[in-house]
Scaffold this motif. Structure first.
Motif, mmCIF file in Angstrom:
data_model
loop_
_atom_site.group_PDB
_atom_site.id
_atom_site.type_symbol
_atom_site.label_atom_id
_atom_site.label_comp_id
_atom_site.label_asym_id
_atom_site.label_seq_id
_atom_site.Cartn_x
_atom_site.Cartn_y
_atom_site.Cartn_z
ATOM 1 N N ASP A 1 -4.868 3.630 -3.826
ATOM 2 C CA ASP A 1 -4.316 4.401 -2.716
ATOM 3 C C ASP A 1 -5.088 5.709 -2.535
ATOM 4 O O ASP A 1 -5.166 6.242 -1.434
ATOM 5 C CB ASP A 1 -2.834 4.705 -2.956
ATOM 6 N N ARG B 1 0.838 -1.202 0.000
ATOM 7 C CA ARG B 1 0.000 0.000 0.000
ATOM 8 C C ARG B 1 0.873 1.252 0.000
ATOM 9 O O ARG B 1 1.864 1.326 0.726
ATOM 10 C CB ARG B 1 -0.920 0.020 1.217
ATOM 11 N N ASN B 2 0.510 2.197 -0.841
ATOM 12 C CA ASN B 2 1.234 3.469 -0.993
ATOM 13 C C ASN B 2 2.680 3.287 -1.420
ATOM 14 O O ASN B 2 3.470 4.217 -1.343
ATOM 15 C CB ASN B 2 1.152 4.302 0.288
#
Length: 119
Positions: free
Chosen positions: A68, A31-32
């Motif tokens: 995201d 994530r991210n």
């Protein structure tokens, strides 16, 4: 007659495209882009981004996971963003580095109409 209807319904279902050289589980867990996996597959993603064109929002989410960031745009369009390198959300203090992102523009019918990699 019921067998024919079931056969037609099943034959209309298309399989989701596979992205070669990209581990989707690892992609989704990054994530991210804080763990660095997404950054390692940018070239493979760029070469295959056309596979995502015309897919629905649900199909894109099934392939790439939850975006995201999601932005609502005029005329019921949406933008999905997937970070491709670590940015400020990862605690990256280097202000000179720009977050590289995969941007997917969805039209009012929630179909991908534009896919670009942008800083």
């Amino acid at each position: 007659a019921l067998v024919v209807i079931i056969f037609i319904a099943l034959s209309c279902k298309t399989e989701l495209p596979q992205l070669a050289d990209i581990d989707i589980e690892e992609w989704s867990s990054d994530r991210n882009a804080c763990q660095g996996y997404r950054q390692s597959v940018v070239k493979a993603l760029d070469a295959q981004r056309s596979k995502l064109l015309a897919l629905s929002a649900n199909e894109i989410t099934a392939i790439l996971g939850k975006p995201d960031q999601i932005e609502l745009y005029k005329r019921n369009q949406k933008l999905f963003f997937y970070n491709l390198n670590p940015g400020p959300t990862c605690g990256n203090k280097n202000e000179n580095s720009r977050t590289l992102r995969l941007m997917i523009r969805l039209n009012a019918m929630e179909r991908a109409k534009e896919i670009i990699i942008t800083p």
